[in-house]
Design a protein around this motif. Structure first.
Motif, PDB file in Angstrom:
ATOM      1  N   LEU A   1       0.831  -1.207   0.000  1.00  0.00           N
ATOM      2  CA  LEU A   1       0.000   0.000   0.000  1.00  0.00           C
ATOM      3  C   LEU A   1       0.866   1.258   0.000  1.00  0.00           C
ATOM      4  CD1 LEU A   1      -2.696   1.492   0.213  1.00  0.00           C
ATOM      5  CD2 LEU A   1      -2.623   1.125   2.688  1.00  0.00           C
ATOM      6  N   LYS A   2       1.921   1.269   0.817  1.00  0.00           N
ATOM      7  CA  LYS A   2       2.808   2.430   0.877  1.00  0.00           C
ATOM      8  C   LYS A   2       3.520   2.650  -0.454  1.00  0.00           C
ATOM      9  CE  LYS A   2       3.810   2.692   5.830  1.00  0.00           C
ATOM     10  NZ  LYS A   2       4.875   2.727   6.864  1.00  0.00           N
ATOM     11  N   ILE A   3       4.032   1.569  -1.033  1.00  0.00           N
ATOM     12  CA  ILE A   3       4.754   1.673  -2.308  1.00  0.00           C
ATOM     13  C   ILE A   3       3.841   2.205  -3.401  1.00  0.00           C
ATOM     14  CG2 ILE A   3       5.839   0.322  -4.155  1.00  0.00           C
ATOM     15  CD1 ILE A   3       7.063  -1.451  -1.977  1.00  0.00           C
ATOM     16  N   GLU A   4       2.651   1.625  -3.502  1.00  0.00           N
ATOM     17  CA  GLU A   4       1.722   2.044  -4.561  1.00  0.00           C
ATOM     18  C   GLU A   4       1.238   3.474  -4.341  1.00  0.00           C
ATOM     19  OE1 GLU A   4       1.016   0.565  -7.320  1.00  0.00           O
ATOM     20  OE2 GLU A   4       2.100  -1.285  -6.893  1.00  0.00           O
ATOM     21  N   ALA A   5       1.006   3.850  -3.085  1.00  0.00           N
ATOM     22  CA  ALA A   5       0.543   5.212  -2.789  1.00  0.00           C
ATOM     23  C   ALA A   5       1.601   6.237  -3.173  1.00  0.00           C
ATOM     24  CB  ALA A   5       0.180   5.340  -1.312  1.00  0.00           C
TER      25      ALA A   5
END
Length: 474
Positions: free
Chosen positions: A372-376
């Motif tokens: 989630l952090k990477i994609e955000a």
């Protein structure tokens, strides 16, 4: 009594190549003492396609500054992260401790992953796909496979060019998408969108790769462990280092990101893309929380003891927040420490799942909260930068240049093929009755251009009084 089948990450057939095998001496040993993957690594490093990456855009056009990353430096960073992931799995996972992932192969996959990108990045990619929409399309990953297996002038036999003639396992490490691209736009599910996959012309090669690597020419969901590592390393690099360049360029500051974390329209766009990438339901609040967790510390720390009833105190704290935000954007030490911590955190969320039946197809798993952090962060960079008016100008220019060059060479009425260099022109003329082959050849030629070369080529076609010499070869 049945003999237990030996489990190994690499089979003898992984090391085979389309055009022959390495020479052996009288004892049967290979004349070249390097491993097959090390030889492949060397072939890639010395290839013209790899060198051209230095002249291709990553985030900001190279003409703006020589500080920002280009496709070559990006690929080097991806290779370093991929190498680190492989070493981490080999060290911490009991199965990969027995069956080591080859780090030469992982680095090769990372260094080669962007070879197929045309000039002007994704903008050039869309332009070429539009030109090739009814002739098999264009896509960067598909072009990468075509470059290393066909276009590079390393080896050939009497019937075909073998490109760099890499091992089948090395080629497998570049196969990110296990689907052929439809030949005509009418066969696409969404005719307006770019399709990820491999070209129909490489269908037989892909079947051969699958047969060599896992013994099944029709294997589905085919993505070898080295390719998965490369893909993860690319996402990590994209989500952190493109952001670092954006901070350095002054396109973003932490305060602006916190503002975006509370902007419904922006959050809605990013959330849709994050949810699609993760293939699960994600709420805007989830994305906002990521941005606030990463960038909000400076605000909460400065306001922790603020007296909101004293305007002077509040103004002072706001000034400190602004100053801290500007420092992260402008201080190289802080930026480097910031991205380094992010990469370290993202790598810590990676683990492996060994596949006893098909070791090559073992899985590399990323924790959902890390994903989630990477994609955000990845889509933050895209929506805030790529979609900004300043970079939109570059996008329009890039698309027009790529499309203009393609159409000029493709013009039969004006003998556009005469613009091609001698060796390309000869190949074009040999495809007299093959319209698809001629279109693909023009596409290959344009896709191989660097940004600067494409600008210069286009200027010669369109400028009335550019002062460019016609004595300089194209």
């Amino acid at each position: 009594m049945k003999t237990k089948k030996l489990v190994t990450l690499y089979r003898e057939s992984d090391f085979e190549r389309e055009i022959g095998l390495p020479k052996r001496d009288g004892t049967g040993a290979y004349v070249d003492s390097r491993t097959p993957f090390r030889r492949d690594y060397a072939r890639l490093i010395h290839s013209p396609a790899f060198r051209r990456l230095q002249g291709k855009t990553q985030l900001f056009p190279g003409i703006e500054s020589d500080f920002f990353r280009n496709r070559l430096t990006h690929s080097l960073e991806v290779a370093q992260i991929a190498d680190g992931i492989a070493i981490q799995l080999n060290t911490r996972d009991k199965n990969f401790s027995k069956h080591h992932i080859d780090t030469d192969l992982v680095q090769l996959a990372a260094l080669a992953h962007d070879l197929g990108h045309p000039p002007f990045g994704h903008n050039g990619e869309y332009a070429l796909d539009e030109c090739m929409r009814d002739y098999g399309g264009f896509e960067g990953n598909a072009q990468t496979l075509r470059i290393v297996s066909r276009l590079e002038k390393r080896e050939r036999n009497d019937t075909k060019s073998g490109g760099l003639n890499l091992t089948y396992r090395s080629l497998a490490s570049l196969l990110k998408y296990d689907e052929p691209i439809p030949l005509i736009s009418a066969q696409r599910k969404d005719s307006g969108k770019l399709v990820k996959g491999y070209y129909a012309s490489e269908t037989e090669l892909v079947s051969t790769i699958k047969g060599a690597v896992c013994g099944n020419k029709r294997a589905s969901d085919f993505k070898v462990v080295e390719c998965q590592i490369m893909d993860l390393a690319d996402d990590i690099s994209y989500s952190t280092y493109d952001l670092e360049d954006a901070l350095k360029a002054g396109f973003l500051t932490p305060l602006e990101i916190i503002h975006l974390a509370h902007t419904p329209e922006f959050l809605s766009k990013v959330t849709r893309k994050v949810a699609k990438a993760m293939d699960e339901s994600i709420e805007p609040a989830d994305v906002s929380k990521v941005y606030i967790e990463i960038f909000g510390g400076m605000v909460s720390e400065k306001l922790k003891d603020a007296d909101f009833h004293k305007p002077v105190d509040l103004v002072k704290r706001i000034s400190e927040i602004y100053s801290t935000s500007k420092r992260l954007a402008g201080d190289g030490h802080l930026r480097t420490a910031f991205t380094s911590e992010l990469v370290k955190e993202f790598m810590a969320g990676i683990s492996g799942q060994f596949n006893e039946k098909q070791p090559a197809l073992s899985r590399v798993i990323l924790k959902q909260e890390t994903r989630l952090k990477i994609e955000a962060l990845k889509h933050l960079a895209y929506e805030a930068l790529i979609m900004s008016p300043r970079l939109k100008l570059v996008e329009y220019r890039g698309r027009d240049i790529v499309r203009g060059i393609f159409e000029a060479i493709d013009s039969k009425e004006r003998g556009g093929h005469l613009l091609l260099p001698d060796d390309w022109r000869e190949s074009y003329l040999s495809l007299e009755s093959d319209e698809l082959g001629r279109k693909r050849l023009i596409c290959d030629f344009v896709a191989g251009m660097t940004d600067r070369y494409a600008v210069e080529f286009y200027a010669r076609l369109t400028s009335v009084d550019s002062g460019l010499s016609f004595f300089k070869p194209m």
